[in-house]
Scaffold this motif. Structure first.
Motif, PDB file in Angstrom:
ATOM      1  N   MET A 225       0.948  -1.258  -0.083  1.00  0.00           N
ATOM      2  CA  MET A 225      -0.079   0.066  -0.065  1.00  0.00           C
ATOM      3  C   MET A 225       0.907   1.114  -0.074  1.00  0.00           C
ATOM      4  O   MET A 225       1.779   1.233   0.690  1.00  0.00           O
ATOM      5  N   ALA A 226       0.363   2.260  -0.864  1.00  0.00           N
ATOM      6  CA  ALA A 226       1.368   3.422  -0.981  1.00  0.00           C
ATOM      7  C   ALA A 226       1.152   4.361   0.349  1.00  0.00           C
ATOM      8  O   ALA A 226       0.045   4.291   0.649  1.00  0.00           O
ATOM      9  N   ALA A 227       2.155   5.139   0.697  1.00  0.00           N
ATOM     10  CA  ALA A 227       1.996   6.082   1.733  1.00  0.00           C
ATOM     11  C   ALA A 227       0.737   7.043   1.309  1.00  0.00           C
ATOM     12  O   ALA A 227       0.952   7.402   0.050  1.00  0.00           O
ATOM     13  N   PRO A 228       0.192   7.620   2.127  1.00  0.00           N
ATOM     14  CA  PRO A 228      -1.044   8.460   1.854  1.00  0.00           C
ATOM     15  C   PRO A 228      -0.059  10.068   1.612  1.00  0.00           C
ATOM     16  O   PRO A 228       0.730  10.277   1.895  1.00  0.00           O
ATOM     17  N   ARG A 229      -0.824  10.710   0.782  1.00  0.00           N
ATOM     18  CA  ARG A 229      -0.372  12.037   0.723  1.00  0.00           C
ATOM     19  C   ARG A 229      -0.510  13.314   1.989  1.00  0.00           C
ATOM     20  O   ARG A 229      -1.761  12.744   2.524  1.00  0.00           O
ATOM     21  N   ILE A 230       0.481  13.674   2.326  1.00  0.00           N
ATOM     22  CA  ILE A 230       0.370  14.630   3.595  1.00  0.00           C
ATOM     23  C   ILE A 230       0.377  16.000   3.083  1.00  0.00           C
ATOM     24  O   ILE A 230       1.180  16.483   2.365  1.00  0.00           O
ATOM     25  N   ASP A 231      -0.471  16.837   3.483  1.00  0.00           N
ATOM     26  CA  ASP A 231      -0.680  18.206   3.395  1.00  0.00           C
ATOM     27  C   ASP A 231      -0.797  18.742   4.695  1.00  0.00           C
ATOM     28  O   ASP A 231      -1.226  18.842   5.784  1.00  0.00           O
ATOM     29  N   ILE A 232       0.308  19.839   4.773  1.00  0.00           N
ATOM     30  CA  ILE A 232       0.254  20.798   5.833  1.00  0.00           C
ATOM     31  C   ILE A 232       0.603  22.361   5.309  1.00  0.00           C
ATOM     32  O   ILE A 232       1.210  22.767   4.719  1.00  0.00           O
ATOM     33  N   TYR A 233      -0.762  22.849   5.915  1.00  0.00           N
ATOM     34  CA  TYR A 233      -0.978  24.502   5.739  1.00  0.00           C
ATOM     35  C   TYR A 233      -0.083  25.187   6.818  1.00  0.00           C
ATOM     36  O   TYR A 233      -0.378  24.783   8.003  1.00  0.00           O
ATOM     37  N   THR A 234       0.908  25.997   6.472  1.00  0.00           N
ATOM     38  CA  THR A 234       1.540  26.748   7.161  1.00  0.00           C
ATOM     39  C   THR A 234       1.466  28.328   6.984  1.00  0.00           C
ATOM     40  O   THR A 234       1.097  28.750   6.016  1.00  0.00           O
ATOM     41  N   LYS A 235       2.290  29.046   7.866  1.00  0.00           N
ATOM     42  CA  LYS A 235       2.645  30.408   7.834  1.00  0.00           C
ATOM     43  C   LYS A 235       4.062  30.910   8.262  1.00  0.00           C
ATOM     44  O   LYS A 235       4.368  29.980   9.152  1.00  0.00           O
ATOM     45  N   PHE A 236       4.495  31.684   7.611  1.00  0.00           N
ATOM     46  CA  PHE A 236       5.936  32.029   7.839  1.00  0.00           C
ATOM     47  C   PHE A 236       5.830  32.573   9.282  1.00  0.00           C
ATOM     48  O   PHE A 236       5.154  33.093   9.911  1.00  0.00           O
ATOM     49  N   GLY A 237       6.917  32.149   9.962  1.00  0.00           N
ATOM     50  CA  GLY A 237       7.325  32.491  11.498  1.00  0.00           C
ATOM     51  C   GLY A 237       6.614  31.630  12.426  1.00  0.00           C
ATOM     52  O   GLY A 237       6.554  31.778  13.495  1.00  0.00           O
ATOM     53  N   CYS A 238       5.705  30.551  11.966  1.00  0.00           N
ATOM     54  CA  CYS A 238       5.042  29.704  12.848  1.00  0.00           C
ATOM     55  C   CYS A 238       5.810  28.695  13.711  1.00  0.00           C
ATOM     56  O   CYS A 238       6.363  27.634  12.988  1.00  0.00           O
ATOM     57  N   GLY A 239       5.931  28.775  14.779  1.00  0.00           N
ATOM     58  CA  GLY A 239       6.795  27.715  15.543  1.00  0.00           C
ATOM     59  C   GLY A 239       6.135  26.518  15.721  1.00  0.00           C
ATOM     60  O   GLY A 239       6.548  25.478  15.657  1.00  0.00           O
ATOM     61  N   PHE A 240       4.746  26.458  15.822  1.00  0.00           N
ATOM     62  CA  PHE A 240       4.072  25.187  15.674  1.00  0.00           C
ATOM     63  C   PHE A 240       4.139  24.455  14.424  1.00  0.00           C
ATOM     64  O   PHE A 240       4.184  23.070  14.288  1.00  0.00           O
ATOM     65  N   CYS A 241       4.195  25.224  13.194  1.00  0.00           N
ATOM     66  CA  CYS A 241       4.485  24.552  11.878  1.00  0.00           C
ATOM     67  C   CYS A 241       5.954  23.830  11.867  1.00  0.00           C
ATOM     68  O   CYS A 241       6.029  22.899  11.242  1.00  0.00           O
ATOM     69  N   VAL A 242       6.803  24.858  12.441  1.00  0.00           N
ATOM     70  CA  VAL A 242       8.422  24.164  12.506  1.00  0.00           C
ATOM     71  C   VAL A 242       8.362  22.929  13.098  1.00  0.00           C
ATOM     72  O   VAL A 242       8.808  21.939  12.759  1.00  0.00           O
ATOM     73  N   ARG A 243       7.708  22.945  14.342  1.00  0.00           N
ATOM     74  CA  ARG A 243       7.656  21.656  15.319  1.00  0.00           C
ATOM     75  C   ARG A 243       6.907  20.595  14.431  1.00  0.00           C
ATOM     76  O   ARG A 243       7.286  19.228  14.484  1.00  0.00           O
ATOM     77  N   ALA A 244       5.673  20.621  13.758  1.00  0.00           N
ATOM     78  CA  ALA A 244       5.105  19.663  13.096  1.00  0.00           C
ATOM     79  C   ALA A 244       5.859  19.212  11.909  1.00  0.00           C
ATOM     80  O   ALA A 244       5.804  17.815  11.891  1.00  0.00           O
ATOM     81  N   LYS A 245       6.619  19.929  11.234  1.00  0.00           N
ATOM     82  CA  LYS A 245       7.367  19.732   9.987  1.00  0.00           C
ATOM     83  C   LYS A 245       8.651  18.872  10.733  1.00  0.00           C
ATOM     84  O   LYS A 245       8.859  17.743   9.929  1.00  0.00           O
ATOM     85  N   ALA A 246       9.120  19.034  11.788  1.00  0.00           N
ATOM     86  CA  ALA A 246      10.219  18.382  12.060  1.00  0.00           C
ATOM     87  C   ALA A 246       9.972  17.090  12.866  1.00  0.00           C
ATOM     88  O   ALA A 246      10.515  16.168  12.352  1.00  0.00           O
ATOM     89  N   LEU A 247       8.654  16.917  13.348  1.00  0.00           N
ATOM     90  CA  LEU A 247       8.085  15.520  13.532  1.00  0.00           C
ATOM     91  C   LEU A 247       7.970  14.511  12.342  1.00  0.00           C
ATOM     92  O   LEU A 247       8.229  13.590  12.125  1.00  0.00           O
ATOM     93  N   LEU A 248       7.280  15.468  11.241  1.00  0.00           N
ATOM     94  CA  LEU A 248       7.218  14.686   9.908  1.00  0.00           C
ATOM     95  C   LEU A 248       8.594  14.243   9.501  1.00  0.00           C
ATOM     96  O   LEU A 248       8.736  13.226   9.120  1.00  0.00           O
ATOM     97  N   ASP A 249       9.388  15.132   9.372  1.00  0.00           N
ATOM     98  CA  ASP A 249      10.970  15.057   8.911  1.00  0.00           C
ATOM     99  C   ASP A 249      11.562  13.795   9.701  1.00  0.00           C
ATOM    100  O   ASP A 249      12.106  12.859   9.010  1.00  0.00           O
ATOM    101  N   SER A 250      11.222  13.717  11.096  1.00  0.00           N
ATOM    102  CA  SER A 250      12.031  12.641  11.826  1.00  0.00           C
ATOM    103  C   SER A 250      11.533  11.414  11.431  1.00  0.00           C
ATOM    104  O   SER A 250      11.936  10.418  11.603  1.00  0.00           O
ATOM    105  N   LYS A 251      10.193  11.227  10.866  1.00  0.00           N
ATOM    106  CA  LYS A 251       9.630   9.859  10.578  1.00  0.00           C
ATOM    107  C   LYS A 251      10.033   9.755   9.169  1.00  0.00           C
ATOM    108  O   LYS A 251       9.491   8.548   8.471  1.00  0.00           O
ATOM    109  N   GLY A 252      10.824  10.630   8.284  1.00  0.00           N
ATOM    110  CA  GLY A 252      10.791  10.468   6.902  1.00  0.00           C
ATOM    111  C   GLY A 252       9.706  10.421   6.072  1.00  0.00           C
ATOM    112  O   GLY A 252       9.710  10.035   5.125  1.00  0.00           O
ATOM    113  N   ALA A 253       8.791  11.234   6.558  1.00  0.00           N
ATOM    114  CA  ALA A 253       7.615  11.442   5.757  1.00  0.00           C
ATOM    115  C   ALA A 253       7.518  12.564   4.683  1.00  0.00           C
ATOM    116  O   ALA A 253       8.018  13.769   5.168  1.00  0.00           O
ATOM    117  N   ALA A 254       7.240  12.388   3.569  1.00  0.00           N
ATOM    118  CA  ALA A 254       7.272  13.449   2.487  1.00  0.00           C
ATOM    119  C   ALA A 254       5.930  13.978   2.477  1.00  0.00           C
ATOM    120  O   ALA A 254       4.909  13.539   2.680  1.00  0.00           O
TER     121      ALA A 254
END
Length: 87
Positions: free
Chosen positions: A1-30
């Motif tokens: 089964m293929a990995a699902p598409r992940i969409d993340i809506y962000t804004k510049f300077g958003c610390g919560f956005c950085v934290r969420a992307k860091a978690l996804l990056d740590s999981k190797g998720a595109a």
């Protein structure tokens, strides 16, 4: 089964956005990042997908609206995130 598409809506300077992307990056998720700092069609798209959303990030894994950064972190702590990312 293929990995699902992940969409993340962000804004510049958003610390919560950085934290969420860091978690996804740590999981190797595109993921597809949609910067809605200046509004536009991607903000409209986010509001159509999650009508009650007023903050960023807003994260979607496949058709599932995960919510924000805290919601993503909670899924990880509960041991459910890896299965969602795998599809």
């Amino acid at each position: 089964m293929a990995a699902p598409r992940i969409d993340i809506y962000t804004k510049f300077g958003c610390g919560f956005c950085v934290r969420a992307k860091a978690l996804l990056d740590s999981k190797g998720a595109a993921y597809h990042e949609h910067d809605i700092t200046f509004g536009g069609k991607e903000r409209t798209e986010m509001m159509e997908r999650a009508p009650s959303a007023r903050t960023v990030p807003q994260i979607f894994i496949g058709d599932l609206h995960v919510g924000g950064s805290d919601d993503l972190q909670a899924l990880d702590r509960a041991g459910k995130l890896d299965a969602l990312l795998a599809g």
